[in-house]
Design a protein around this motif. Structure first.
Motif, mmCIF file in Angstrom:
data_model
loop_
_atom_site.group_PDB
_atom_site.id
_atom_site.type_symbol
_atom_site.label_atom_id
_atom_site.label_comp_id
_atom_site.label_asym_id
_atom_site.label_seq_id
_atom_site.Cartn_x
_atom_site.Cartn_y
_atom_site.Cartn_z
ATOM 1 N N LYS A 83 42.540 44.357 32.737
ATOM 2 C CA LYS A 83 43.079 43.015 32.963
ATOM 3 C C LYS A 83 44.547 42.985 32.549
ATOM 4 O O LYS A 83 44.935 43.593 31.555
ATOM 5 N N THR A 133 43.353 41.896 37.919
ATOM 6 C CA THR A 133 42.461 43.013 37.604
ATOM 7 C C THR A 133 43.000 44.273 38.264
ATOM 8 O O THR A 133 43.417 44.250 39.424
ATOM 9 N N ASP A 191 43.021 36.862 39.761
ATOM 10 C CA ASP A 191 42.049 35.867 39.348
ATOM 11 C C ASP A 191 42.326 34.596 40.152
ATOM 12 O O ASP A 191 43.489 34.256 40.370
#
Length: 191
Positions: free
Chosen positions: A48, A80, A102
């Motif tokens: 992340k 990611t 995201d």
């Protein structure tokens, strides 16, 4: 001057939800990447990475050694990394190769108040402005950020100070996965 007024008005519009500690309306009229300035990227071992943006007036205040002003908005954009053959992929600079964004942007907005009551939180779809469904904002946000009271609830305050003086986006690595607290290790900066 106009931009400062716009941020002050945005901050004032957020006063209503102060007691709830949640931002109820998406605080950007357009692209947050144009309205704010990116000051840091935080990468974690779980693949992340978080790009962190802040109001330009806050950068100026920090550069002058002043506190982060009321009306400041911070946006956290999560990504990611690409995963292949049991490893997250890195580019030539040693940064995660991003494979997925995201769908939600996490937001902090500074309002009048002291300590933990000076910030409100939210999570939004940046394309529609709609709140993230099913999120436990503000409790998740507050639980994490209250541990940073000494730095005005901003975990990356040291990176903000370095950015304010250098103009270079700070790249740091956190050795903890997820949203755990960590000490940051610099992985370089970007012009």
């Amino acid at each position: 001057m106009f931009a400062q007024r716009r941020w002050i008005l945005a901050g004032l519009s957020l006063l209503a939800p102060v007691l709830a500690q949640v931002v109820t309306k998406f605080p950007f009229g357009g692209d947050y990447r144009k309205e704010l300035v990116q000051y840091a990227t935080v990468e974690r071992p779980d693949g992340k990475s978080r790009d962190i943006y802040i109001s330009k007036a806050a950068v100026e205040a920090v550069r002058k050694g002043e506190p982060i002003p009321v009306g400041t908005v911070i946006a956290i954009d999560l990504h990611t990394a690409s995963y292949s053959h049991g490893n997250y992929q890195k580019d030539a600079q040693g940064l995660w190769v991003r494979a997925q964004d995201d769908p939600y942007l996490h937001v902090l907005a500074k309002v009048p108040g002291e300590g933990s009551k000076a910030w409100v939180f939210g999570a939004f779809d940046p394309t529609t402005g709609q709140p993230e469904p099913g999120s436990s904002v503000p409790s998740d946000c507050f639980e994490c950020h209250r541990s940073a009271l000494a730095t005005d609830m901003v975990h990356t305050f040291d990176q903000l100070v370095r950015f304010a003086h250098s103009g270079r986006v700070q790249r740091v690595y956190c050795n903890q996965p997820g949203r755990q607290l960590c000490g940051f290790v610099s992985i370089g900066d970007t012009p």
